[in-house]
Motif scaffolding. Structure first.
Motif, PDB file in Angstrom:
ATOM      1  N   PRO A 231       6.185  22.623  38.314  1.00  0.00           N
ATOM      2  CA  PRO A 231       7.131  21.977  38.188  1.00  0.00           C
ATOM      3  C   PRO A 231       7.500  22.018  40.115  1.00  0.00           C
ATOM      4  O   PRO A 231       8.516  21.574  40.427  1.00  0.00           O
ATOM      5  CB  PRO A 231       7.838  23.545  38.636  1.00  0.00           C
ATOM      6  CG  PRO A 231       6.751  24.650  38.340  1.00  0.00           C
ATOM      7  CD  PRO A 231       5.348  24.309  38.013  1.00  0.00           C
ATOM      8  N   GLN A 232       6.175  22.308  40.780  1.00  0.00           N
ATOM      9  CA  GLN A 232       6.762  21.548  42.286  1.00  0.00           C
ATOM     10  C   GLN A 232       6.150  20.388  42.660  1.00  0.00           C
ATOM     11  O   GLN A 232       6.193  19.598  44.300  1.00  0.00           O
ATOM     12  CB  GLN A 232       5.869  22.575  43.574  1.00  0.00           C
ATOM     13  CG  GLN A 232       3.992  22.096  42.911  1.00  0.00           C
ATOM     14  CD  GLN A 232       3.197  22.476  41.114  1.00  0.00           C
ATOM     15  OE1 GLN A 232       4.190  23.397  40.520  1.00  0.00           O
ATOM     16  NE2 GLN A 232       1.902  22.005  41.292  1.00  0.00           N
ATOM     17  N   LEU A 233       5.976  19.600  42.149  1.00  0.00           N
ATOM     18  CA  LEU A 233       5.696  18.380  41.872  1.00  0.00           C
ATOM     19  C   LEU A 233       7.027  17.936  42.483  1.00  0.00           C
ATOM     20  O   LEU A 233       8.218  17.676  42.671  1.00  0.00           O
ATOM     21  CB  LEU A 233       5.516  17.169  40.586  1.00  0.00           C
ATOM     22  CG  LEU A 233       4.209  17.108  39.669  1.00  0.00           C
ATOM     23  CD1 LEU A 233       4.394  16.941  38.285  1.00  0.00           C
ATOM     24  CD2 LEU A 233       3.027  16.316  40.807  1.00  0.00           C
ATOM     25  N   VAL A 234       6.872  16.341  43.266  1.00  0.00           N
ATOM     26  CA  VAL A 234       7.549  16.071  44.530  1.00  0.00           C
ATOM     27  C   VAL A 234       7.194  14.166  43.682  1.00  0.00           C
ATOM     28  O   VAL A 234       8.621  13.646  43.708  1.00  0.00           O
ATOM     29  CB  VAL A 234       6.523  15.651  46.006  1.00  0.00           C
ATOM     30  CG1 VAL A 234       7.547  15.006  46.976  1.00  0.00           C
ATOM     31  CG2 VAL A 234       7.361  17.527  46.378  1.00  0.00           C
ATOM     32  N   GLU A 235       6.491  13.892  43.455  1.00  0.00           N
ATOM     33  CA  GLU A 235       6.401  12.394  42.986  1.00  0.00           C
ATOM     34  C   GLU A 235       6.006  12.418  41.682  1.00  0.00           C
ATOM     35  O   GLU A 235       4.805  12.919  41.448  1.00  0.00           O
ATOM     36  CB  GLU A 235       5.673  11.641  43.788  1.00  0.00           C
ATOM     37  CG  GLU A 235       6.353  11.605  45.012  1.00  0.00           C
ATOM     38  CD  GLU A 235       5.422  10.296  46.127  1.00  0.00           C
ATOM     39  OE1 GLU A 235       5.318   9.585  47.403  1.00  0.00           O
ATOM     40  OE2 GLU A 235       4.482  10.563  45.783  1.00  0.00           O
ATOM     41  N   LEU A 236       6.504  11.644  40.991  1.00  0.00           N
ATOM     42  CA  LEU A 236       6.352  11.958  39.513  1.00  0.00           C
ATOM     43  C   LEU A 236       6.157  10.294  38.665  1.00  0.00           C
ATOM     44  O   LEU A 236       6.647   9.691  38.953  1.00  0.00           O
ATOM     45  CB  LEU A 236       6.733  12.748  38.198  1.00  0.00           C
ATOM     46  CG  LEU A 236       6.483  12.291  36.963  1.00  0.00           C
ATOM     47  CD1 LEU A 236       5.076  13.074  36.784  1.00  0.00           C
ATOM     48  CD2 LEU A 236       7.970  12.936  36.073  1.00  0.00           C
ATOM     49  N   GLY A 237       4.950   9.748  38.485  1.00  0.00           N
ATOM     50  CA  GLY A 237       4.719   8.659  37.154  1.00  0.00           C
ATOM     51  C   GLY A 237       4.022   9.351  36.325  1.00  0.00           C
ATOM     52  O   GLY A 237       3.622   9.851  35.739  1.00  0.00           O
ATOM     53  N   THR A 238       5.493   8.364  34.758  1.00  0.00           N
ATOM     54  CA  THR A 238       5.563   9.018  33.505  1.00  0.00           C
ATOM     55  C   THR A 238       4.595   8.342  33.352  1.00  0.00           C
ATOM     56  O   THR A 238       3.660   7.523  33.981  1.00  0.00           O
ATOM     57  CB  THR A 238       6.855   8.601  32.844  1.00  0.00           C
ATOM     58  OG1 THR A 238       7.354   7.305  33.146  1.00  0.00           O
ATOM     59  CG2 THR A 238       8.143   9.225  33.417  1.00  0.00           C
ATOM     60  N   GLY A 239       4.423   7.990  32.015  1.00  0.00           N
ATOM     61  CA  GLY A 239       3.015   7.664  31.299  1.00  0.00           C
ATOM     62  C   GLY A 239       4.647   6.939  29.910  1.00  0.00           C
ATOM     63  O   GLY A 239       5.711   6.577  30.994  1.00  0.00           O
ATOM     64  N   ALA A 240       3.954   6.424  28.930  1.00  0.00           N
ATOM     65  CA  ALA A 240       5.022   5.212  28.243  1.00  0.00           C
ATOM     66  C   ALA A 240       6.110   5.823  27.640  1.00  0.00           C
ATOM     67  O   ALA A 240       5.825   7.480  27.680  1.00  0.00           O
ATOM     68  CB  ALA A 240       4.242   5.133  27.328  1.00  0.00           C
ATOM     69  N   TYR A 241       7.562   5.668  28.643  1.00  0.00           N
ATOM     70  CA  TYR A 241       8.783   6.528  28.319  1.00  0.00           C
ATOM     71  C   TYR A 241       9.671   6.360  27.193  1.00  0.00           C
ATOM     72  O   TYR A 241      10.636   5.885  26.580  1.00  0.00           O
ATOM     73  CB  TYR A 241       9.945   6.353  29.585  1.00  0.00           C
ATOM     74  CG  TYR A 241      10.687   7.243  30.199  1.00  0.00           C
ATOM     75  CD1 TYR A 241      11.873   6.726  29.606  1.00  0.00           C
ATOM     76  CD2 TYR A 241      10.451   8.459  30.295  1.00  0.00           C
ATOM     77  CE1 TYR A 241      13.035   8.136  29.532  1.00  0.00           C
ATOM     78  CE2 TYR A 241      10.819   9.302  31.133  1.00  0.00           C
ATOM     79  CZ  TYR A 241      12.506   9.537  30.126  1.00  0.00           C
ATOM     80  OH  TYR A 241      12.746  10.269  30.965  1.00  0.00           O
ATOM     81  N   SER A 242       8.454   6.143  26.025  1.00  0.00           N
ATOM     82  CA  SER A 242       9.262   5.789  24.490  1.00  0.00           C
ATOM     83  C   SER A 242       8.798   6.904  23.916  1.00  0.00           C
ATOM     84  O   SER A 242       7.681   7.027  23.993  1.00  0.00           O
ATOM     85  CB  SER A 242       8.862   4.163  23.975  1.00  0.00           C
ATOM     86  OG  SER A 242       7.766   4.653  24.082  1.00  0.00           O
ATOM     87  N   ALA A 243       9.265   7.213  22.628  1.00  0.00           N
ATOM     88  CA  ALA A 243       9.285   8.137  21.337  1.00  0.00           C
ATOM     89  C   ALA A 243      10.138   7.925  20.795  1.00  0.00           C
ATOM     90  O   ALA A 243      11.763   7.774  21.102  1.00  0.00           O
ATOM     91  CB  ALA A 243       9.380   9.181  22.145  1.00  0.00           C
ATOM     92  N   GLU A 244      10.154   8.279  19.117  1.00  0.00           N
ATOM     93  CA  GLU A 244      11.201   8.132  18.313  1.00  0.00           C
ATOM     94  C   GLU A 244      12.614   8.854  19.291  1.00  0.00           C
ATOM     95  O   GLU A 244      12.143  10.290  19.492  1.00  0.00           O
ATOM     96  CB  GLU A 244      10.480   8.967  16.983  1.00  0.00           C
ATOM     97  CG  GLU A 244       9.536   7.915  16.284  1.00  0.00           C
ATOM     98  CD  GLU A 244       9.770   6.655  15.803  1.00  0.00           C
ATOM     99  OE1 GLU A 244       9.238   5.244  16.508  1.00  0.00           O
ATOM    100  OE2 GLU A 244      10.646   6.927  15.140  1.00  0.00           O
ATOM    101  N   ILE A 245      13.587   8.580  18.977  1.00  0.00           N
ATOM    102  CA  ILE A 245      14.632   9.408  18.544  1.00  0.00           C
ATOM    103  C   ILE A 245      15.141  10.514  18.272  1.00  0.00           C
ATOM    104  O   ILE A 245      15.529  10.974  16.966  1.00  0.00           O
ATOM    105  CB  ILE A 245      15.751   8.432  18.697  1.00  0.00           C
ATOM    106  CG1 ILE A 245      15.990   7.316  19.295  1.00  0.00           C
ATOM    107  CG2 ILE A 245      17.220   9.257  19.538  1.00  0.00           C
ATOM    108  CD1 ILE A 245      16.081   6.599  20.899  1.00  0.00           C
ATOM    109  N   GLN A 246      14.568  11.343  19.023  1.00  0.00           N
ATOM    110  CA  GLN A 246      14.773  13.515  17.902  1.00  0.00           C
ATOM    111  C   GLN A 246      14.746  14.189  19.187  1.00  0.00           C
ATOM    112  O   GLN A 246      14.893  14.284  20.235  1.00  0.00           O
ATOM    113  CB  GLN A 246      13.505  13.430  18.105  1.00  0.00           C
ATOM    114  CG  GLN A 246      12.471  13.226  16.495  1.00  0.00           C
ATOM    115  CD  GLN A 246      11.118  12.659  16.320  1.00  0.00           C
ATOM    116  OE1 GLN A 246      10.702  13.930  16.643  1.00  0.00           O
ATOM    117  NE2 GLN A 246      10.408  12.402  15.713  1.00  0.00           N
TER     118      GLN A 246
END
Lengths: 589, 189
Positions: A231-246
């Motif tokens: 939770p202390q992260l200052v910079e985040l690079g996500t992976g694929a930002y996709s998923a089934e809509i749930q």
């Protein structure tokens, strides 16, 4: 001569000087200051790895802890530098392994790094903490395994946008269980999946982790697992930002983001599913840096998301933002300093988005702190450029790429000389400029006259004659890097300004009209320059002297001609030039 | 330029370019099935087809890093033709994640059309004239199929072009797809 201060006092004073320029200045005062400074310099930056040799560096600076090196010229990013050109880190690593056992940091840009080099690094430096490889190539994930396994106190591993041969994701599991020192991890360029449980445990045991940039293979559903543990992260690079809509995925994600109170930077967003963008709403107002250059979301989802980030200072985005999105940006983000708009489909002549000069004008009007721009678009006008220049005299980096080469002002069909002229005239602190569109020698006259602080200039498909190049070389006092492609610049300006080249880091010219004869002459006259001719189609002397070379790379150096050139690179130094003339003399052709 | 439009009297449309071989189905000026708001660039038939290739094969131009090119290469533009309309639009299938999303996208693109989900069928309707359209597509084998029959990813992979076919004409499409007169093979793609 009596010293005013004892050495250790001077050394203490110098320890407050971190900038290379200050340290260089100090070293010129007198011999004893030179010596004190060189013994106490801990960080060195070498902008061109061929400008100096490892031996010379080590001799002067015997106790360095951090090294930064750059290899290939910038145009290598666009495939203009052939494979095998050079930029090998090998001789540096070998020399430093012996000379700098306490080396902590290595940062490389556009260099060739092998797995053996990485192994050597991991085993030679006991206190090694920072490895940054930007736009590098030549290594595989096996090399990364050495770094993970052997660097006990690793704080930073940043693979930038390197081309890594991806054998497997297993390398990450080589971080030992007692490795808790990571502060920054960027694996976004990697294709293959790392073991998620290994990643999860690594993140959990590194309490100081501030930057985490994942690769595309890390699924969105698992992102909350990582965020909860960091939770202390200052910079985040996500992976694929996709998923089934749930809804449970969405709520987990929202909750996880809610916990990230320190988050300031976001990137990643491959394959973005717009429905999941609102999961980040709780952090949007904290975000100062947003990289959406992989996010193929369109409006209104895209602009809705960006508009939530009122404190944005830096935005990188695809042209899906369109003019309407940029207008919203201009209204919502008054702290914006840097904007980069990339083309979603660079090879489509027409484009599918409504992104024009209007968007950029709007941002230049609405964002008073805007100082750095990279903008790809399909039309531009002098009027727009003049408006931008008048709105933003504080601009320091301005890079405009109009997709169609030599495109004129779309309203008047005139060259864009006046527009770019306004930029250099109004923006007196301009450090970097890239131009495009239809441009005559006149724009270079403006640049030579006004762009006195300009350090880097990129030119393509522009100008009419050598006069253009002459204006730049004779007028731009602060010029360090000049890169030119497909311009009708030839021998005269180059030879007339030969001494200027020694004041610069480098000059690149490809698909211009510089003759082989002129290159030879330049090499002969200027022993402290390396004049390298790149000719893939054959030796430059296989045609007449006045035949233009394909590519020319000239840089100042105190290391002499390099010894690692591939077969398609020739250096024009005295020996070589005369060898070429001897060879041609005997021909009866 | 088809001769019909030139002789269609007072109907001064700039939109005289249509699919070669297609009949000009413009109902004389009053109610058109589609909005007048047309981007003229998209109407220009002559440029449309050979698009990315012709001009842009200069090495290293535009100056885009290769990792960005890879991003975009997951880009699948297909032409969308609408019965009765003289122009085509392009839609990027890769941007959409599902059939519903695609329909929404088409609704956005052809602003006069709204989605109407009747039972399990996906249709688009032109609110101006009540005309219903059924999305169909030509697959790799050249067959015309109803959009929605195969899993999404399979559709994206095999779809070559899309045609919004008038409901009335679409009867019988599906299993035994009547091969529609070569409107599809038209545009010199």
């Amino acid at each position: 001569m009596a010293q005013s201060f004892p050495e250790d006092v001077l050394e203490h004073v110098f320890s407050f000087l971190n900038h290379d320029r200050d340290r260089n200045a100090v070293s010129l005062v007198c011999k004893s200051w030179y010596d004190i400074e060189r013994l106490s310099r801990r960080r060195i930056f070498i902008g061109n790895c061929y400008a100096v040799s490892p031996e010379i560096v080590i001799r002067r600076f015997p106790d360095v802890r951090a090294v930064e090196l750059k290899g290939k010229p910038h145009f290598a990013d666009f495939n203009l530098v052939p494979e095998g050109w050079g930029g090998y880190v090998y001789p540096w690593v070998v020399s430093m392994a012996g000379a700098y056992p306490w080396l902590e940091e290595i940062k490389l840009k556009r260099m060739v790094v092998t797995d053996e080099n990485l192994e050597l690094i991991s085993k030679s430096f006991k206190n090694f903490t920072v490895l940054v490889l930007l736009s590098c190539e030549g290594f595989t994930t096996d090399g990364l395994a050495y770094i993970a396994a052997n660097c006990r106190n690793l704080r930073e591993l940043d693979l930038g946008e390197s081309e890594v041969e991806d054998l497997s994701g297993h390398w990450l599991s080589h971080f030992p269980d007692n490795c808790t020192s990571l502060v920054s991890l960027n694996i976004s360029c990697l294709g293959s999946e790392v073991s998620f449980s290994a990643l999860e445990r690594l993140v959990a045991r590194c309490p100081n982790l501030k930057t985490l940039r994942l690769n595309r293979a890390v699924p969105l559903e698992k992102l909350p697992n990582l965020l909860c543990r960091a939770p202390q992260l200052v910079e985040l690079g996500t992976g694929a930002y996709s998923a089934e809509i749930q809804s449970d995925i969405f709520s987990n994600l929202s909750e996880a983001f809610l916990g990230c109170k320190q988050l300031k930077g976001l990137s990643g967003f491959w394959d973005v599913v717009p429905a999941y963008l609102p999961a980040m709403y709780s952090v949007c107002s904290q975000i100062t840096s947003l990289n959406l250059s992989y996010a193929t979301a369109q409006n209104p989802d895209l602009v809705q998301f960006v508009s939530q980030c009122g404190n944005l200072q830096r935005l990188w985005v695809l042209d899906y933002i369109e003019d309407v999105g940029l207008e919203a940006l201009a209204a919502a983000c008054k702290d914006l300093q840097e904007l980069r708009v990339f083309p979603s489909d660079p090879y489509d002549a027409e484009g599918n988005v409504t992104l024009t000069e209007q968007g950029l004008v709007a941002v230049s009007e609405g964002c008073p702190k805007l100082q750095s721009v990279l903008y790809f678009c399909r039309q531009m006008s002098n009027a727009a450029l003049v408006a931008i220049a008048r709105n933003r005299p504080n601009m320091i980096r301005f890079r405009l790429c109009i997709i169609e080469p030599r495109a004129p002002d779309y309203l008047t069909l005139e060259p864009l000389d006046a527009g770019f002229g306004a930029i250099v005239e109004n923006c007196k602190e301009l450090l970097r400029l890239s131009m495009s569109g239809l441009l005559t020698d006149r724009v270079f006259e403006y640049i030579g006259t006004h762009a006195k602080k300009l350090e880097m200039l990129s030119i393509a498909f522009a100008g009419d004659s050598d006069l253009g190049l002459h204006h730049v070389l004779s007028g731009c006092e602060s010029l360090r890097k000049l890169e030119i492609r497909d311009c009708p610049f030839g021998d005269k300006a180059l030879l007339a300004n030969a001494t200027k080249l020694e004041t610069m880091r480098s000059l690149w010219m490809s698909s211009c009209s510089v003759s082989f004869g002129a290159c030879k002459l330049l090499g002969q006259k200027m022993p402290r320059l390396n004049v390298e001719v790149i000719n893939e189609r054959g030796p430059p002397d296989s045609g007449p002297e006045d035949c233009p070379v394909e590519k020319l790379y000239v840089y100042r150096t105190i290391a002499g001609p390099r010894v690692d050139m591939p077969g398609f690179v020739w250096t024009m130094d005295e020996r070589v030039s005369s060898r070429f003339s001897r060879a041609t003399e005997g021909h009866g052709d | 330029m088809s001769p019909e439009s030139e002789t269609s009297g007072g109907l001064k449309t700039e939109l005289t370019l249509g699919l070669p071989g297609e009949l000009q189905v413009q109902k004389s000026g009053i109610k058109r099935g589609f909005c007048e708001v047309v981007d003229l660039k998209l109407v220009n038939n002559s440029k449309s087809e050979s698009q990315p290739s012709s001009k842009t094969q200069v090495v290293g131009w535009p100056p885009v890093r290769s990792y960005m090119k890879n991003l975009v290469r997951n880009c699948k533009y297909v032409k969308v033709a609408v019965d009765g309309a003289p122009y085509l639009r392009k839609i990027d299938l890769e941007i959409h994640s599902s059939y519903q999303d695609l329909l929404t996208g088409m609704g956005d693109l052809f602003t006069c059309l709204t989605i109407c989900n009747v039972l399990n069928e996906r249709k688009l309707m032109d609110s101006a004239n009540g005309e219903e359209y059924v999305p169909t597509y030509e697959d790799k084998d050249g067959d015309w199929m109803l959009v929605g029959d195969v899993p999404w990813k399979m559709f994206v992979e095999s779809c070559k072009r899309v045609r919004l076919m008038k409901s009335s004409e679409a009867i019988g499409l599906g299993a035994a797809a009547p091969s529609t007169p070569s409107k599809g093979s038209s545009t010199g793609c």
